[in-house]
Design an enzyme around this catalytic site. Structure first.
Site, mmCIF file in Angstrom:
data_model
loop_
_atom_site.group_PDB
_atom_site.id
_atom_site.type_symbol
_atom_site.label_atom_id
_atom_site.label_comp_id
_atom_site.label_asym_id
_atom_site.label_seq_id
_atom_site.Cartn_x
_atom_site.Cartn_y
_atom_site.Cartn_z
ATOM 1 N N VAL A 101 0.837 -1.205 0.000
ATOM 2 C CA VAL A 101 0.000 0.000 0.000
ATOM 3 C C VAL A 101 0.872 1.254 0.000
ATOM 4 C CG1 VAL A 101 -1.916 -1.182 1.157
ATOM 5 C CG2 VAL A 101 -0.179 -0.028 2.546
ATOM 6 N N ASP A 102 2.185 1.070 -0.231
ATOM 7 C CA ASP A 102 3.122 2.195 -0.088
ATOM 8 C C ASP A 102 3.214 3.083 -1.325
ATOM 9 O OD1 ASP A 102 4.790 0.713 -1.865
ATOM 10 O OD2 ASP A 102 5.835 -0.245 -0.194
ATOM 11 N N HIS A 117 -4.499 -4.463 -1.988
ATOM 12 C CA HIS A 117 -4.799 -4.182 -0.573
ATOM 13 C C HIS A 117 -5.048 -2.703 -0.278
ATOM 14 C CE1 HIS A 117 -2.875 -8.224 0.900
ATOM 15 N NE2 HIS A 117 -4.036 -8.376 0.307
ATOM 16 N N CYS A 125 -14.364 7.676 4.679
ATOM 17 C CA CYS A 125 -15.338 8.020 5.717
ATOM 18 C C CYS A 125 -16.096 6.750 6.121
ATOM 19 C CB CYS A 125 -16.300 9.074 5.174
ATOM 20 S SG CYS A 125 -17.678 9.393 6.294
ATOM 21 N N CYS A 146 -14.000 12.890 8.889
ATOM 22 C CA CYS A 146 -14.456 13.291 7.559
ATOM 23 C C CYS A 146 -14.738 14.795 7.555
ATOM 24 C CB CYS A 146 -15.713 12.501 7.207
ATOM 25 S SG CYS A 146 -16.475 13.061 5.676
ATOM 26 N N GLY A 186 9.056 -11.110 -2.900
ATOM 27 C CA GLY A 186 9.052 -10.490 -1.573
ATOM 28 C C GLY A 186 7.760 -10.641 -0.810
ATOM 29 N N SER A 188 5.546 -13.402 1.846
ATOM 30 C CA SER A 188 5.604 -14.658 2.603
ATOM 31 C C SER A 188 4.595 -15.668 2.061
ATOM 32 C CB SER A 188 5.339 -14.385 4.085
ATOM 33 O OG SER A 188 4.141 -13.651 4.234
ATOM 34 N N ASN A 212 12.914 -14.187 -3.271
ATOM 35 C CA ASN A 212 12.745 -13.929 -1.836
ATOM 36 C C ASN A 212 14.086 -14.149 -1.146
ATOM 37 O OD1 ASN A 212 11.800 -14.200 1.049
ATOM 38 N ND2 ASN A 212 9.803 -14.108 0.050
#
Ligand code: OAD
Length: 245
Positions: A101-102, A117, A125, A146, A186, A188, A212
């Site tokens: 999510v970066d 994700h 909200c 919000c 990368g 698991s 990995n």
């Protein structure tokens, strides 16, 4: 398993699908969720990233996300992100499904991305479901509210027990069905349904290449496991491919 054979599979591939996890951003300085350093204030991700945890203590959950937002804000894409961004132009069909999510894939230039994700910078909200992007770190108030109705806001991130965004999940499963090569980088491989992309690709006769640092839940089933840091292995694979014309 030799990297040369993996490069041969890639060189012949027309359709390449990628699934990334937190490990692809580790060398940018973002901590992974499991393994060393996988705890935050003695809590595991499974105890923080849930609707129940948010209902119980929204401030605590937001403090965790605030810390991740501050970390990510100081990080830049690494060589692994950059190779994946370049491969989007190299292969006739390419999709990068990410559990991250970066936003670092997008920052590296990737466009064909299915964020499974959600996104760390988007706030939703809890009353109306409306979303807004807020990149401020720190946020002026924790938990944020919000601006329109004053209800609590939550991160627009998929938590345990919640469904993935339908459109992105369908795109990712379709890309796993049709690909010649699925790269799994990368992760698991313990979080579903993302990890099931591996089974889907294998069932449709794709080669599955894992990158990995170590063996994972997926290592026994994939076609090839390349052990090493993603920011080193991806550029090494790229160098073994024929020149991009
Ligand atoms: P994990 O923290 O479970 O796994 C990270 C993986 O990256 C591990 O297998 C490490 O061995 C590997 N790794 C670490 N550094 C690496 C490097 N430099 N190069 C290559 N591999 C490296 O993270 P995910 O599998 O992404 O969900 O976790 C899946 C989901 O669980 C996340 O998306 C998150 C979490 O709950 C949400 O936040 C919704």
């Amino acid at each position: 398993m030799s990297i040369a054979l993996a490069a041969e599979w890639l060189a012949r591939a027309r359709q390449v699908t990628v699934l990334t996890g937190a490990g692809v951003s580790a060398e940018s300085g973002i901590p992974t969720f499991r393994g060393d350093g996988g705890y935050w204030r003695k809590l595991r991700v499974e105890e923080l990233a849930t609707p129940a945890a948010f209902t119980r203590d929204p401030k605590l959950v937001w403090e965790w996300y605030e810390e991740r937002r501050q970390t990510v804000a100081q990080c830049a894409p690494n060589a692994g992100h950059r190779v994946l961004a370049a491969w989007e132009k190299r292969f006739p069909f390419f999709l990068l499904a990410t559990q991250n999510v970066d936003g670092l894939h997008q920052a590296a230039g990737s466009v064909r991305v299915a964020p499974l994700h959600g996104d760390l910078w988007t706030l939703r909200c809890t009353a109306e479901g409306t979303e807004r992007i807020d990149r401020r770190t720190p946020l002026p108030a924790i938990p944020p509210r919000c601006p329109a109705c004053g209800a609590l806001e939550r991160p627009a991130i998929v938590w345990f027990g919640e469904p993935l965004p339908k459109e992105h999940w369908e795109e990712a499963t379709q890309a796993a069905v049709v690909c010649d090569v699925l790269l799994v980088i990368g992760t698991s491989g313990v979080v579903q349904p993302a990890a099931s992309l591996v089974d889907i690709a294998l069932a449709h006769h794709a080669r599955v290449i894992e990158i990995n640092l170590r063996e994972t839940a997926l290592s026994d089933v994939v076609s090839a496991s390349l052990q090493g840091p993603a920011a080193t292995v991806l550029p090494a694979l790229d160098r073994l491919l024929p020149p991009d014309t």
